[in-house]
Design a protein around this motif. Structure first.
Motif, PDB file in Angstrom:
ATOM      1  N   SER A 283     -51.894  90.534  -7.796  1.00 12.25           N
ATOM      2  CA  SER A 283     -53.266  90.907  -8.153  1.00 12.25           C
ATOM      3  C   SER A 283     -53.280  92.037  -9.181  1.00 12.25           C
ATOM      4  N   LYS A 284     -52.135  92.672  -9.387  1.00 11.03           N
ATOM      5  CA  LYS A 284     -52.049  93.780 -10.337  1.00 11.03           C
ATOM      6  C   LYS A 284     -50.813  93.618 -11.216  1.00 11.03           C
ATOM      7  N   THR A 285     -50.729  94.465 -12.210  1.00 15.34           N
ATOM      8  CA  THR A 285     -49.583  94.436 -13.119  1.00 15.34           C
ATOM      9  C   THR A 285     -48.290  94.609 -12.338  1.00 15.34           C
ATOM     10  N   LEU A 286     -47.312  93.805 -12.694  1.00 15.12           N
ATOM     11  CA  LEU A 286     -46.028  93.858 -12.005  1.00 15.12           C
ATOM     12  C   LEU A 286     -45.068  94.817 -12.678  1.00 15.12           C
ATOM     13  N   TYR A 287     -44.486  95.697 -11.878  1.00 19.30           N
ATOM     14  CA  TYR A 287     -43.440  96.584 -12.378  1.00 19.30           C
ATOM     15  C   TYR A 287     -42.164  96.285 -11.610  1.00 19.30           C
ATOM     16  N   GLY A 288     -41.712  95.091 -11.731  1.00 20.81           N
ATOM     17  CA  GLY A 288     -40.539  94.702 -10.959  1.00 20.81           C
ATOM     18  C   GLY A 288     -40.948  93.770  -9.843  1.00 20.81           C
ATOM     19  N   LEU A 289     -40.222  92.695  -9.692  1.00 26.74           N
ATOM     20  CA  LEU A 289     -40.540  91.701  -8.675  1.00 26.74           C
ATOM     21  C   LEU A 289     -39.238  91.344  -7.965  1.00 26.74           C
ATOM     22  N   TYR A 290     -39.277  91.358  -6.639  1.00 24.68           N
ATOM     23  CA  TYR A 290     -38.095  91.117  -5.829  1.00 24.68           C
ATOM     24  C   TYR A 290     -38.260  89.826  -5.042  1.00 24.68           C
ATOM     25  N   TRP A 291     -37.167  89.117  -4.893  1.00 26.65           N
ATOM     26  CA  TRP A 291     -37.147  87.926  -4.047  1.00 26.65           C
ATOM     27  C   TRP A 291     -36.158  88.138  -2.909  1.00 26.65           C
ATOM     28  N   TYR A 292     -36.639  87.805  -1.693  1.00 24.49           N
ATOM     29  CA  TYR A 292     -35.824  87.903  -0.494  1.00 24.49           C
ATOM     30  C   TYR A 292     -35.858  86.569   0.239  1.00 24.49           C
ATOM     31  N   LYS A 293     -34.810  86.357   1.038  1.00 27.81           N
ATOM     32  CA  LYS A 293     -34.753  85.173   1.895  1.00 27.81           C
ATOM     33  C   LYS A 293     -34.556  85.637   3.337  1.00 27.81           C
ATOM     34  N   GLN A 294     -35.257  84.971   4.251  1.00 23.46           N
ATOM     35  CA  GLN A 294     -35.146  85.320   5.657  1.00 23.46           C
ATOM     36  C   GLN A 294     -34.876  84.066   6.472  1.00 23.46           C
ATOM     37  N   LYS A 295     -33.856  84.147   7.313  1.00 25.50           N
ATOM     38  CA  LYS A 295     -33.603  83.078   8.272  1.00 25.50           C
ATOM     39  C   LYS A 295     -34.152  83.518   9.618  1.00 25.50           C
ATOM     40  N   TYR A 296     -34.537  82.530  10.440  1.00 28.59           N
ATOM     41  CA  TYR A 296     -35.173  82.846  11.714  1.00 28.59           C
ATOM     42  C   TYR A 296     -34.288  83.782  12.533  1.00 28.59           C
ATOM     43  N   GLY A 297     -34.905  84.849  13.063  1.00 27.58           N
ATOM     44  CA  GLY A 297     -34.171  85.775  13.913  1.00 27.58           C
ATOM     45  C   GLY A 297     -33.284  86.747  13.163  1.00 27.58           C
ATOM     46  N   GLU A 298     -33.379  86.734  11.838  1.00 24.22           N
ATOM     47  CA  GLU A 298     -32.546  87.624  11.053  1.00 24.22           C
ATOM     48  C   GLU A 298     -33.394  88.466  10.116  1.00 24.22           C
ATOM     49  N   GLY A 299     -32.767  89.424   9.518  1.00 27.68           N
ATOM     50  CA  GLY A 299     -33.466  90.268   8.555  1.00 27.68           C
ATOM     51  C   GLY A 299     -33.572  89.594   7.210  1.00 27.68           C
ATOM     52  N   LEU A 300     -34.111  90.313   6.263  1.00 31.17           N
ATOM     53  CA  LEU A 300     -34.295  89.780   4.918  1.00 31.17           C
ATOM     54  C   LEU A 300     -33.059  90.053   4.073  1.00 31.17           C
ATOM     55  N   ILE A 301     -32.679  89.065   3.318  1.00 32.34           N
ATOM     56  CA  ILE A 301     -31.534  89.186   2.429  1.00 32.34           C
ATOM     57  C   ILE A 301     -32.041  89.262   0.986  1.00 32.34           C
ATOM     58  N   PHE A 302     -31.609  90.292   0.275  1.00 28.44           N
ATOM     59  CA  PHE A 302     -32.019  90.468  -1.119  1.00 28.44           C
ATOM     60  C   PHE A 302     -31.384  89.380  -1.982  1.00 28.44           C
ATOM     61  N   LEU A 303     -32.227  88.679  -2.751  1.00 26.24           N
ATOM     62  CA  LEU A 303     -31.725  87.635  -3.649  1.00 26.24           C
ATOM     63  C   LEU A 303     -31.574  88.167  -5.070  1.00 26.24           C
ATOM     64  N   MET A 304     -32.664  88.623  -5.641  1.00 27.19           N
ATOM     65  CA  MET A 304     -32.609  89.148  -6.999  1.00 27.19           C
ATOM     66  C   MET A 304     -33.878  89.915  -7.342  1.00 27.19           C
ATOM     67  N   MET A 305     -33.774  90.690  -8.413  1.00 30.80           N
ATOM     68  CA  MET A 305     -34.901  91.472  -8.889  1.00 30.80           C
ATOM     69  C   MET A 305     -35.141  91.166 -10.358  1.00 30.80           C
ATOM     70  N   LEU A 306     -36.400  91.038 -10.728  1.00 27.63           N
ATOM     71  CA  LEU A 306     -36.781  90.805 -12.116  1.00 27.63           C
ATOM     72  C   LEU A 306     -37.634  91.968 -12.569  1.00 27.63           C
ATOM     73  N   GLN A 307     -37.362  92.451 -13.768  1.00 23.35           N
ATOM     74  CA  GLN A 307     -38.061  93.649 -14.205  1.00 23.35           C
ATOM     75  C   GLN A 307     -38.857  93.459 -15.474  1.00 23.35           C
ATOM     76  N   LYS A 308     -38.359  92.662 -16.377  1.00 20.05           N
ATOM     77  CA  LYS A 308     -39.016  92.543 -17.677  1.00 20.05           C
ATOM     78  C   LYS A 308     -39.660  91.176 -17.839  1.00 20.05           C
ATOM     79  N   GLY A 309     -40.761  91.168 -18.580  1.00 18.39           N
ATOM     80  CA  GLY A 309     -41.429  89.916 -18.849  1.00 18.39           C
ATOM     81  C   GLY A 309     -40.484  88.942 -19.528  1.00 18.39           C
ATOM     82  N   GLY A 310     -40.477  87.705 -19.042  1.00 15.86           N
ATOM     83  CA  GLY A 310     -39.602  86.696 -19.616  1.00 15.86           C
ATOM     84  C   GLY A 310     -38.213  86.698 -19.026  1.00 15.86           C
ATOM     85  N   GLU A 311     -37.921  87.687 -18.190  1.00 17.62           N
ATOM     86  CA  GLU A 311     -36.588  87.765 -17.613  1.00 17.62           C
ATOM     87  C   GLU A 311     -36.335  86.590 -16.685  1.00 17.62           C
TER      88      GLU A 311
END
Lengths: 110, 115
Positions: free
Chosen positions: A26-54
């Motif tokens: 809903s607002k300007t993005l200053y970095g976007l993170y993707w995580y994956k979660q399996k049932y009963g487990e915590g979140l695993i960091f996948l990757m981070m995107l910072q710049k437009g077009g990245e």
């Protein structure tokens, strides 16, 4: 406050098929993170995107950031059962906080 | 390489009881966070800390308290448990506030039921 909307909420795909998950801010993005979660487990960091077009890839998962649309997409090529889980996007809101989307539940049918 | 360790993994509390959810990290991260995750609602920030002795409220702090006496530990206290606190609680830590390239490291969660 910033809100992240993920689509679709859930997804069922056959093994070997490609799929895309979207995250729109809903607002300007200053970095976007993707995580994956399996049932009963915590979140695993996948990757981070910072710049437009990245674009970043890890194995068969590719994420892109479109700053103008305030949106990121996560693409999985040739899905496997190991890709099943909940995918969450997160973005910085405030100085020290990450806000997360509600998640996309992915099921992969053999 | 323990990362972020949360205990207990599961707990059932009666209404009005108190408990402390433990969180410890061995990565020397300054920043630590407590989130709760409710079905279909994503993650909501309860409290966070930017270093030992410094804590601040997140989005949903009511009914909870935290302390940060050491870099490693960030316990979450529930004083008078209510059914609305039934949730999965995640502790996380990060190297820097702007998270550049690192993201958060999450614990495996504590599943709490209040009956």
């Amino acid at each position: 406050s910033q809100e992240l909307e993920q689509s679709p909420q859930s997804l069922i795909v056959q093994e070997g098929k490609n799929l895309t998950i979207n995250c729109t801010s809903s607002k300007t993005l200053y970095g976007l993170y993707w995580y994956k979660q399996k049932y009963g487990e915590g979140l695993i960091f996948l990757m981070m995107l910072q710049k437009g077009g990245e674009e970043k890839s890890h194995e068969k998962i590719t994420a892109k950031l479109d700053e103008k649309k305030q949106q990121s997409s996560l693409h999985i090529t040739a899905s496997q059962p190991s890709h099943a889980g909940i995918y969450l996007c997160g973005a910085r809101s405030g100085s020290y906080q990450l806000t997360f989307g509600k998640g996309t539940k992915l099921s992969v049918i053999p | 390489n323990a990362g972020v360790t949360q205990t207990p993994k599961f707990r059932i509390l009666k209404i009005g009881q108190s408990m402390t959810l433990q969180c410890t990290q061995d990565m020397n991260h300054n920043y630590m966070y407590w989130y709760r995750q409710d079905p279909g609602m994503g993650l909501k920030l309860i409290y966070y800390s930017v270093g030992a002795g410094i804590t601040d409220k997140g989005e949903v702090p009511n009914g909870y308290n935290v302390s940060r006496s050491t870099t490693e530990d960030f316990p979450l206290r529930l004083e008078l448990a209510a059914p609305s606190q039934t949730s999965v609680y995640f502790c996380a830590s990060s190297y820097s506030w702007h998270h550049r390239g690192y993201g958060y490291t999450f614990g495996s969660g504590t599943r709490l039921t209040v009956v």
